[in-house]
Design an enzyme around this catalytic site. Structure first.
Site, PDB file in Angstrom:
ATOM      1  N   ASP A  24     -19.042 -29.850  -8.323  1.00 45.36           N
ATOM      2  CA  ASP A  24     -20.289 -29.158  -8.695  1.00 45.36           C
ATOM      3  C   ASP A  24     -20.108 -27.716  -9.186  1.00 45.36           C
ATOM      4  OD1 ASP A  24     -21.226 -31.546  -7.732  1.00 45.36           O
ATOM      5  OD2 ASP A  24     -22.441 -30.704  -6.120  1.00 45.36           O
ATOM      6  N   GLU A  72     -23.905 -32.181  -9.397  1.00 45.82           N
ATOM      7  CA  GLU A  72     -25.129 -32.603  -8.713  1.00 45.82           C
ATOM      8  C   GLU A  72     -26.213 -32.625  -9.775  1.00 45.82           C
ATOM      9  OE1 GLU A  72     -26.101 -30.585  -5.047  1.00 45.82           O
ATOM     10  OE2 GLU A  72     -28.124 -31.431  -5.007  1.00 45.82           O
ATOM     11  N   LYS A 129     -23.849 -37.040  -9.631  1.00 42.82           N
ATOM     12  CA  LYS A 129     -24.198 -37.497  -8.280  1.00 42.82           C
ATOM     13  C   LYS A 129     -25.565 -36.960  -7.876  1.00 42.82           C
ATOM     14  CE  LYS A 129     -21.667 -33.864  -5.694  1.00 42.82           C
ATOM     15  NZ  LYS A 129     -22.851 -33.221  -5.138  1.00 42.82           N
ATOM     16  N   THR A 158     -20.860 -26.198  -2.597  1.00 43.87           N
ATOM     17  CA  THR A 158     -20.535 -25.144  -1.658  1.00 43.87           C
ATOM     18  C   THR A 158     -19.758 -25.746  -0.492  1.00 43.87           C
ATOM     19  OG1 THR A 158     -22.635 -25.403  -0.420  1.00 43.87           O
ATOM     20  CG2 THR A 158     -22.600 -23.794  -2.228  1.00 43.87           C
ATOM     21  N   CYS A 162     -21.936 -29.595  -0.332  1.00 38.45           N
ATOM     22  CA  CYS A 162     -21.384 -30.733  -1.080  1.00 38.45           C
ATOM     23  C   CYS A 162     -19.900 -30.957  -0.846  1.00 38.45           C
ATOM     24  CB  CYS A 162     -21.697 -30.572  -2.565  1.00 38.45           C
ATOM     25  SG  CYS A 162     -23.466 -30.719  -2.887  1.00 38.45           S
TER      26      CYS A 162
HETATM   27  N1  TIU Z   1     -23.211 -28.640  -4.561  1.00 35.19           N
HETATM   28  C1  TIU Z   1     -23.865 -28.219  -3.474  1.00 35.19           C
HETATM   29  O1  TIU Z   1     -23.271 -27.736  -2.519  1.00 35.19           O
HETATM   30  N2  TIU Z   1     -25.256 -28.304  -3.501  1.00 35.19           N
HETATM   31  C2  TIU Z   1     -26.081 -27.461  -2.808  1.00 35.19           C
HETATM   32  O2  TIU Z   1     -27.298 -27.592  -2.864  1.00 35.19           O
HETATM   33  N3  TIU Z   1     -25.487 -26.453  -2.091  1.00 35.19           N
HETATM   34  C3  TIU Z   1     -26.098 -25.417  -1.471  1.00 35.19           C
HETATM   35  O3  TIU Z   1     -25.408 -24.689  -0.752  1.00 35.19           O
HETATM   36  N4  TIU Z   1     -27.378 -25.199  -1.649  1.00 35.19           N
END
Ligand code: TIU
Length: 219
Positions: A24, A72, A129, A158, A162
């Site tokens: 992501d 995402e 995803k 993060t 994810c």
């Molecule tokens: N890719 C991912 O971690 N999606 C999130 O929404 N992370 C947040 O920390 N918000």
């Protein structure tokens, strides 16, 4: 096999059967005006990891290893976005709303593209995803099996959302996972540190961690 200095103990990297999985690293999370900022976050901690991932990506490509990128994202009609996800909290922009980089977290929009420094090239796998974990409602497992992959080197954002969800899903599917300490980030530095500690505790209960420098010494 090459031995990578890692925590909680060294990781036996099998480059022929290892994929680099970049989670992501899309503008929606890394740049101002995207989903991450809409949730009230500042994006600087995520921007800081781009150079480390870029160096690992360059080495992985030079080695001829499999690279998998995830995003995402949701279909334009949001049919794969549960209302419980879209309506959660009080973001400044909800999923599907039009923001400075197009519709937030919608496939094909400018904000949904991976940042230019890490953009996929021909032959690399890109997984869209709808969830936080990269195995849920995707063909990631099929792609990894088709390429004979048994190990994952994991980067991206993060760390506690994810990345950690995906690591747990991968661990349950039998992959040995090494997460990059300086190739992952959170909007909350304390959560980044805690997630790495949770992953590596109890004798690598979910996986290993190493720095990009430690990994590159073994690639
Ligand atoms: N890719 C991912 O971690 N999606 C999130 O929404 N992370 C947040 O920390 N918000």
């Amino acid at each position: 096999m090459s031995l990578v200095t890692a925590r909680p103990f060294n990781f036996e990297l099998d480059p022929a059967h290892a994929a680099l999985l970049i989670i992501d690293m899309q503008r929606d999370f890394v740049e101002p005006g995207g989903f991450g900022e809409s949730l009230g976050n500042t994006v600087e901690p995520l921007q800081a990891i781009v150079p480390a991932i870029a160096s690992v990506l360059a080495a992985w490509r030079a080695m001829g290893g499999l690279v998998v990128h995830t995003r995402e994202s949701h279909a334009p009609d949001l049919s794969d976005c549960p209302p419980a996800k879209r309506l959660r909290g009080s973001p400044s922009l909800r999923i599907g709303d039009v923001g400075p980089m197009g519709r937030v977290l919608v496939r094909g929009e400018p904000g949904n593209q991976i940042v230019p420094a890490l953009a996929p090239v021909a032959g690399e796998v890109v997984i869209d995803k709808p969830g936080k974990g990269a195995f849920y409602a995707t063909d990631l497992q099929h792609q990894l099996q088709a390429h004979g992959i048994t190990q994952l080197v994991v980067a991206g954002v993060t760390t506690e959302v994810c990345v950690q969800s995906t690591l747990r899903e991968a661990n349950d599917r039998g992959y040995d996972c090494l997460v990059l300490e300086d190739g992952t980030a959170s909007y909350f530095p304390a959560f980044h540190a805690a997630a790495l500690a949770m992953i590596t505790a109890q004798g690598a209960i979910v996986g290993w961690s190493a720095t990009s420098t430690e990994l590159l010494a073994g690639v």
